[in-house]
Design an enzyme around this catalytic site. Structure first.
Site, PDB file in Angstrom:
ATOM      1  N   SER A   1       0.816  -1.215   0.000  1.00 32.99           N
ATOM      2  CA  SER A   1       0.000   0.000   0.000  1.00 32.99           C
ATOM      3  C   SER A   1       0.852   1.269   0.000  1.00 32.99           C
ATOM      4  O   SER A   1       1.830   1.369   0.727  1.00 32.99           O
ATOM      5  CB  SER A   1      -0.892   0.001   1.231  1.00 32.99           C
ATOM      6  OG  SER A   1      -1.684   1.161   1.236  1.00 32.99           O
TER       7      SER A   1
ATOM      8  N   ASN B   1      -6.785  -0.692   1.488  1.00 36.52           N
ATOM      9  CA  ASN B   1      -6.121  -0.247   2.715  1.00 36.52           C
ATOM     10  C   ASN B   1      -6.999   0.821   3.376  1.00 36.52           C
ATOM     11  O   ASN B   1      -7.282   1.857   2.789  1.00 36.52           O
ATOM     12  CB  ASN B   1      -4.728   0.299   2.344  1.00 36.52           C
ATOM     13  CG  ASN B   1      -3.875   0.650   3.541  1.00 36.52           C
ATOM     14  OD1 ASN B   1      -3.929   1.773   4.036  1.00 36.52           O
ATOM     15  ND2 ASN B   1      -3.080  -0.292   4.011  1.00 36.52           N
TER      16      ASN B   1
ATOM     17  N   CYS C   1       0.018   3.922  10.444  1.00 37.29           N
ATOM     18  CA  CYS C   1       0.679   4.981   9.688  1.00 37.29           C
ATOM     19  C   CYS C   1       1.310   5.968  10.663  1.00 37.29           C
ATOM     20  O   CYS C   1       0.628   6.559  11.491  1.00 37.29           O
ATOM     21  CB  CYS C   1      -0.288   5.712   8.777  1.00 37.29           C
ATOM     22  SG  CYS C   1       0.542   7.014   7.864  1.00 37.29           S
TER      23      CYS C   1
ATOM     24  N   ILE D   1       5.477  -5.624   7.962  1.00 31.51           N
ATOM     25  CA  ILE D   1       5.290  -4.511   8.876  1.00 31.51           C
ATOM     26  C   ILE D   1       5.069  -3.207   8.104  1.00 31.51           C
ATOM     27  O   ILE D   1       5.425  -3.111   6.917  1.00 31.51           O
ATOM     28  CB  ILE D   1       6.533  -4.310   9.802  1.00 31.51           C
ATOM     29  CG1 ILE D   1       7.784  -4.111   8.955  1.00 31.51           C
ATOM     30  CG2 ILE D   1       6.669  -5.468  10.740  1.00 31.51           C
ATOM     31  CD1 ILE D   1       9.053  -3.834   9.761  1.00 31.51           C
TER      32      ILE D   1
ATOM     33  N   THR E   1       6.009   1.022   8.234  1.00 32.29           N
ATOM     34  CA  THR E   1       7.315   1.674   8.347  1.00 32.29           C
ATOM     35  C   THR E   1       7.674   1.976   9.804  1.00 32.29           C
ATOM     36  O   THR E   1       6.807   2.068  10.664  1.00 32.29           O
ATOM     37  CB  THR E   1       7.297   2.997   7.570  1.00 32.29           C
ATOM     38  OG1 THR E   1       6.191   3.774   8.022  1.00 32.29           O
ATOM     39  CG2 THR E   1       7.146   2.741   6.092  1.00 32.29           C
TER      40      THR E   1
ATOM     41  N   GLY F   1      11.303  -4.168   2.918  1.00 35.80           N
ATOM     42  CA  GLY F   1      12.626  -4.274   2.320  1.00 35.80           C
ATOM     43  C   GLY F   1      12.844  -5.369   1.304  1.00 35.80           C
ATOM     44  O   GLY F   1      13.984  -5.710   0.992  1.00 35.80           O
TER      45      GLY F   1
HETATM   46  C1  FMN Z   1       5.868   6.372  -0.006  1.00 42.26           C
HETATM   47  C2  FMN Z   1       5.199   5.350   0.869  1.00 42.26           C
HETATM   48  C3  FMN Z   1       3.824   5.443   1.126  1.00 42.26           C
HETATM   49  C4  FMN Z   1       3.186   4.505   1.943  1.00 42.26           C
HETATM   50  N1  FMN Z   1       1.837   4.608   2.139  1.00 42.26           N
HETATM   51  C5  FMN Z   1       1.195   3.660   2.876  1.00 42.26           C
HETATM   52  C6  FMN Z   1      -0.231   3.682   3.025  1.00 42.26           C
HETATM   53  O1  FMN Z   1      -0.926   4.546   2.460  1.00 42.26           O
HETATM   54  N2  FMN Z   1      -0.816   2.710   3.799  1.00 42.26           N
HETATM   55  C7  FMN Z   1      -0.078   1.724   4.408  1.00 42.26           C
HETATM   56  O2  FMN Z   1      -0.647   0.871   5.089  1.00 42.26           O
HETATM   57  N3  FMN Z   1       1.268   1.667   4.247  1.00 42.26           N
HETATM   58  C8  FMN Z   1       1.907   2.600   3.501  1.00 42.26           C
HETATM   59  N4  FMN Z   1       3.279   2.514   3.330  1.00 42.26           N
HETATM   60  C9  FMN Z   1       4.029   1.392   3.939  1.00 42.26           C
HETATM   61  C10 FMN Z   1       4.251   0.255   2.951  1.00 42.26           C
HETATM   62  O3  FMN Z   1       3.034  -0.300   2.515  1.00 42.26           O
HETATM   63  C11 FMN Z   1       5.126  -0.858   3.547  1.00 42.26           C
HETATM   64  O4  FMN Z   1       4.486  -1.380   4.676  1.00 42.26           O
HETATM   65  C12 FMN Z   1       6.505  -0.377   3.964  1.00 42.26           C
HETATM   66  O5  FMN Z   1       6.993   0.573   3.045  1.00 42.26           O
HETATM   67  C13 FMN Z   1       7.520  -1.506   4.113  1.00 42.26           C
HETATM   68  O6  FMN Z   1       7.779  -2.148   2.897  1.00 42.26           O
HETATM   69  P1  FMN Z   1       9.027  -1.796   1.936  1.00 42.26           P
HETATM   70  O7  FMN Z   1      10.232  -1.763   2.785  1.00 42.26           O
HETATM   71  O8  FMN Z   1       9.018  -2.876   0.901  1.00 42.26           O
HETATM   72  O9  FMN Z   1       8.724  -0.441   1.361  1.00 42.26           O
HETATM   73  C14 FMN Z   1       3.934   3.454   2.529  1.00 42.26           C
HETATM   74  C15 FMN Z   1       5.308   3.360   2.266  1.00 42.26           C
HETATM   75  C16 FMN Z   1       5.947   4.286   1.443  1.00 42.26           C
HETATM   76  C17 FMN Z   1       7.415   4.146   1.181  1.00 42.26           C
END
Ligand code: FMN
Ligand code: FAD
Ligand code: FES
Lengths: 250, 306
Positions: B21, B99, B130, B191, B193, B244
């Site tokens: 998401s 989401n 969030c 997870i 962030t 990641g």
């Molecule tokens: C730019 C950005 C926007 C995100 N927006 C959302 C969101 O709207 N809702 C949500 O549940 N997670 C959001 N996330 C979190 C991601 O869905 C994901 O959980 C997190 O980035 C870890 O995965 P990754 O390391 O592969 O990016 C966002 C992450 C990024 C980087």
């Protein structure tokens, strides 16, 4: 836009911390229009770097970028040499609106590392029989580049903050010396664009903007700029980087 | 041929790979790059009750092996999302996960109820994690009672399976997982962030306008793996793992830790083709390490050392 491999045909320093790189690629060289940018992958970095297209040679299938070594990504990019390749998304974004009346007089106003996209624009405008006047502003003489190239397009005014090259002051300080023009295009730091759009309020103008980017393709909403009516945002990577001067709030 | 399919509550996945998401918008931009129907599923950008404008810029900053973001849940509101975005995504042959975010329990319920009315949304991902909004969001995700409460209310407001997206910004992730499982969650998503910050020495100011942001990318993968591993051993609902992922071995690592499917976030920014590439690579990696199917690998690394 595509993900492409671009071959580095040459890379050289052309001013203080400023690198000119000529990249060979068929698809991007044939499709890029003035104002678009490349989203360049730099080894060891999570995010790509947005860099404007400064020139295109369709016959030689080359695209030129100019960049300033400001942080770790551009410093590393500067170490890439002729014969190496770059992983690039491009051409990204929308270019400059080019629906000028035949024979129009166009003012280009560039500041620092905002000058590059205006060169490809100016060259294209001259090819369309427009009259081009340029004002290029830099911090000081050692940062200046592409003067002769702009001079070959038409009347060119140079301005530096410390007066070490051309006039002393800001780009707006030479506006009074310029004859009438129909439309302006500008790219440079936000304070410069704010001053220009205010001074040239009554003129039709287009500005190219910068913002930190995540995806570079319009999906992550990192690179937004408020719309002029303050009802939401435009995406710089997808709706821009070029906007009508009255479309956004700087 | 290696079997990539996985069945989860509400989701028949032809493969376990889906974009995370917020990192894929509503898929439109990436549909120019490849057929979204290749994906195991898609998780849409967060939806709130009404339109949200998000935070000021700069909204992203690069960090070592990752990035910080503080987008602030910018979205056009649930009704517009259903009208134009769900409709668009329903053209592709894959499950759609919505989401769900909000500032109050009432807002979560409203969004969940709205998605319940649509034909094409197959599951909800409850975003109680969030870190970038002032009210709601992370508060719900760091207090087990509040997390259980919002889960319960959303379950009542909608018939869709609910995957609760856990925040890593807690000291006891297992307690959070157990609380939402007891409240009726059908699955977990983990997870989100990690709260982080970057200060620019030249301006002496935080790089993000919001000051702090959510850390994502390879930098957080070991934390995500640890959390999925710990939770897998204490709960019985399935987990969608994320944090990641950049290559097929990372996908396998999440499966081994106990995830049943894997979402890919930040890596889409570096390589817009990452999801289909992982789908193509996964069978080779599974075979290389002696697995006949995705199902076969799930939880295989989650052995308790007595
Ligand atoms: C730019 C950005 C926007 C995100 N927006 C959302 C969101 O709207 N809702 C949500 O549940 N997670 C959001 N996330 C979190 C991601 O869905 C994901 O959980 C997190 O980035 C870890 O995965 P990754 O390391 O592969 O990016 C966002 C992450 C990024 C980087
Ligand atoms: C549409 C567009 C066109 C651009 N064209 C040019 C150009 O032609 N020549 C040129 O020299 N520069 C240009 N820039 C600015 C250039 O992208 C940044 O200078 C560069 O990304 C800095 O990277 P770094 O690794 O050196 O800096 P770092 O500070 O190490 O970068 C960290 C992160 O911040 C981002 N970032 C840093 N500065 C900027 C900035 N000013 N704008 C946007 N993101 C930034 C980087 O992309 C990276 O994600 C352009 C920016 C945009 C948005
Ligand atoms: S950089 Fe992602 S929307 Fe512009």
């Amino acid at each position: 836009m595509r993900k492409e491999i671009m071959y580095i045909q040459s890379s050289k320093s052309i001013a203080l911390d400023t690198v000119e790189m000529v990249l060979k690629n068929n698809y991007i060289s044939q499709t890029a229009v003035p104002g678009q940018f490349l989203h360049v992958f730099v080894e060891g970095h999570t995010l790509r770097r947005p860099l404007s297209i400064a020139d295109v040679d369709r016959e030689k299938e080359t695209v030129t970028i100019l960049f300033k070594k400001t942080g770790s990504g551009t410093k590393q990019l500067a170490t890439c040499q002729e014969g190496m390749t770059l992983d690039v998304l491009g051409p990204n974004g929308n270019g400059f609106n080019m629906d000028n009346k035949e024979g129009s007089s166009i003012l280009l106003i560039g500041g620092g590392i905002g000058v590059p996209p205006l060169y490809y624009l100016g060259k294209t405008l001259v090819g369309q029989n427009m009259k081009v006047i340029s004002i290029l502003g830099f911090q000081s003489a050692e940062s200046v580049f592409y003067v002769e190239k702009f001079q070959s397009l038409g009347e060119t005014w140079m301005v530096t903050n410390d007066g070490s090259y051309g006039e002393k002051g800001f780009v707006t300080d030479v506006f009074d010396k310029i004859e009438a023009f129909d439309r302006y295009y500008s790219c440079g730091p936000i304070p410069m664009l704010q001053a220009i759009t205010k001074k040239l309020e009554h003129k039709q103008g287009y500005i190219s903007l910068e913002e930190r980017m995540g995806c570079g393709v319009g999906a992550c909403l990192a690179c937004v700029i408020p719309k002029a009516n303050n009802r939401g945002y435009k995406k710089i990577c997808k709706d821009g980087p070029v906007f009508h001067a009255k479309e956004v709030t700087l | 041929m290696t079997n990539l399919a996985v069945d989860l509550p509400g989701l028949r996945l032809k493969n376990p790979i889906m974009p995370a998401s917020g990192c894929f918008g509503f898929g439109r931009e990436y549909s120019d790059f490849y057929d979204l129907g290749k994906l195991g599923a898609v998780i849409m950008k967060a939806a709130t009750g009404s339109e949200r404008f998000g935070n000021n810029t700069p909204r992203v900053a690069e960090t070592a092996s990752g990035m910080l973001n503080a987008i602030g849940l910018q979205n056009p509101g649930v009704d517009k999302i259903i009208e134009s975005e769900v409709d668009f995504l329903s053209n592709y042959d894959m499950p759609i996960i919505a989401n769900v975010a909000g500032s109050t329990i009432g807002e979560y319920e409203k969004v969940a109820a709205a998605f319940n009315q649509t034909k094409h949304v197959h599951a909800l991902e409850l975003n109680i994690s969030c870190p970038n909004v002032k009210e709601g969001g992370i508060q719900f995700g760091t207090d087990p009672n509040m997390a259980a409460n919002v889960t319960k209310m959303v379950k009542q407001a909608s018939n869709l399976p609910v995957y609760v997206k856990l925040s890593p910004n807690v000291s006891d992730i297992v307690a959070m997982a157990k609380a939402v499982e007891a409240a009726g969650a059908d699955g977990l998503s983990m997870i989100n962030t990690l709260s982080g910050m970057k200060i620019d020495p030249s301006s002496k100011r935080p790089l993000l306008a919001n000051k702090t942001g959510g850390l994502s990318g390879p930098a957080i993968k070991p934390i995500a793996i640890r959390m999925v591993y710990e939770v897998k051993q204490q709960v019985s609902i399935p987990i969608i793992g994320m944090g990641g992922v950049t290559n097929a071995e990372d996908v396998l690592e999440f499966l081994l830790a106990g995830a049943s499917a894997v979402a890919v976030g930040t890596a889409n920014f570096q390589n817009p083709f990452i999801c289909p590439e992982l789908i193509d690579e996964l069978p080779k990696i599974l075979t290389k390490y002696g697995f006949l199917s995705v199902q076969d690998a799930i939880g295989k690394g989650a052995i308790l050392y007595e």
